[in-house]
Design a protein around this motif. Structure first.
Motif, mmCIF file in Angstrom:
data_model
loop_
_atom_site.group_PDB
_atom_site.id
_atom_site.type_symbol
_atom_site.label_atom_id
_atom_site.label_comp_id
_atom_site.label_asym_id
_atom_site.label_seq_id
_atom_site.Cartn_x
_atom_site.Cartn_y
_atom_site.Cartn_z
ATOM 1 N N TYR A 34 -0.825 3.074 1.240
ATOM 2 C CA TYR A 34 -1.023 1.857 0.444
ATOM 3 C C TYR A 34 -0.015 1.787 -0.689
ATOM 4 O O TYR A 34 0.581 0.741 -0.940
ATOM 5 C CB TYR A 34 -2.435 1.788 -0.136
ATOM 6 N N PHE A 35 0.167 2.903 -1.390
ATOM 7 C CA PHE A 35 1.101 2.897 -2.514
ATOM 8 C C PHE A 35 2.541 2.719 -2.048
ATOM 9 O O PHE A 35 3.334 2.069 -2.730
ATOM 10 C CB PHE A 35 0.968 4.171 -3.352
ATOM 11 N N GLU A 36 2.897 3.288 -0.910
ATOM 12 C CA GLU A 36 4.246 3.102 -0.388
ATOM 13 C C GLU A 36 4.515 1.634 -0.084
ATOM 14 O O GLU A 36 5.617 1.140 -0.304
ATOM 15 C CB GLU A 36 4.448 3.935 0.880
ATOM 16 N N ARG A 37 3.518 0.950 0.433
ATOM 17 C CA ARG A 37 3.694 -0.454 0.819
ATOM 18 C C ARG A 37 3.483 -1.429 -0.327
ATOM 19 O O ARG A 37 4.206 -2.400 -0.473
ATOM 20 C CB ARG A 37 2.717 -0.828 1.928
ATOM 21 N N TYR A 38 2.431 -1.208 -1.116
ATOM 22 C CA TYR A 38 1.984 -2.241 -2.037
ATOM 23 C C TYR A 38 2.032 -1.882 -3.518
ATOM 24 O O TYR A 38 1.829 -2.755 -4.359
ATOM 25 C CB TYR A 38 0.549 -2.658 -1.683
ATOM 26 N N ALA A 39 2.230 -0.648 -3.861
ATOM 27 C CA ALA A 39 2.330 -0.162 -5.250
ATOM 28 C C ALA A 39 1.334 -0.819 -6.200
ATOM 29 O O ALA A 39 0.160 -0.492 -6.170
ATOM 30 C CB ALA A 39 3.745 -0.272 -5.756
#
Length: 87
Positions: A34-39
């Protein structure tokens, strides 16, 4: 807001073991994706999680993954203001 920033600090200080001792590896890996995609969106959406553990996971993960403190505090404050504003 304080809970999100405390989670961030726990993640920053405790590192990956802070996540792995509290959450299943599958959930930790999902949070990383999730963090890689949407931060910043992941932090904001996490503030509205119906399950408190979801926000806890995202808060700690934001510290572990080295997200910028200003980004985390801004998104956390923004979501808290949105939640408190009259509809």
């Amino acid at each position: 807001m304080a809970a999100g920033l405390i989670g961030f600090a726990v993640g920053r200080k405790g590192g990956r073991p802070a996540l792995e001792t509290r959450f299943a590896c599958e959930r930790v890996e999902r949070a990383e994706r999730y963090f890689e995609r949407y931060a910043s969106v992941a932090i904001g959406v996490g503030a509205f999680a119906t399950i408190p553990e979801g926000y806890e996971l995202l808060s700690i993960a934001s510290g572990v993954l080295g997200l910028d403190f200003q980004l985390v505090s801004r998104e956390t404050a923004h979501e808290n203001r949105s939640a408190l504003s009259p509809r």
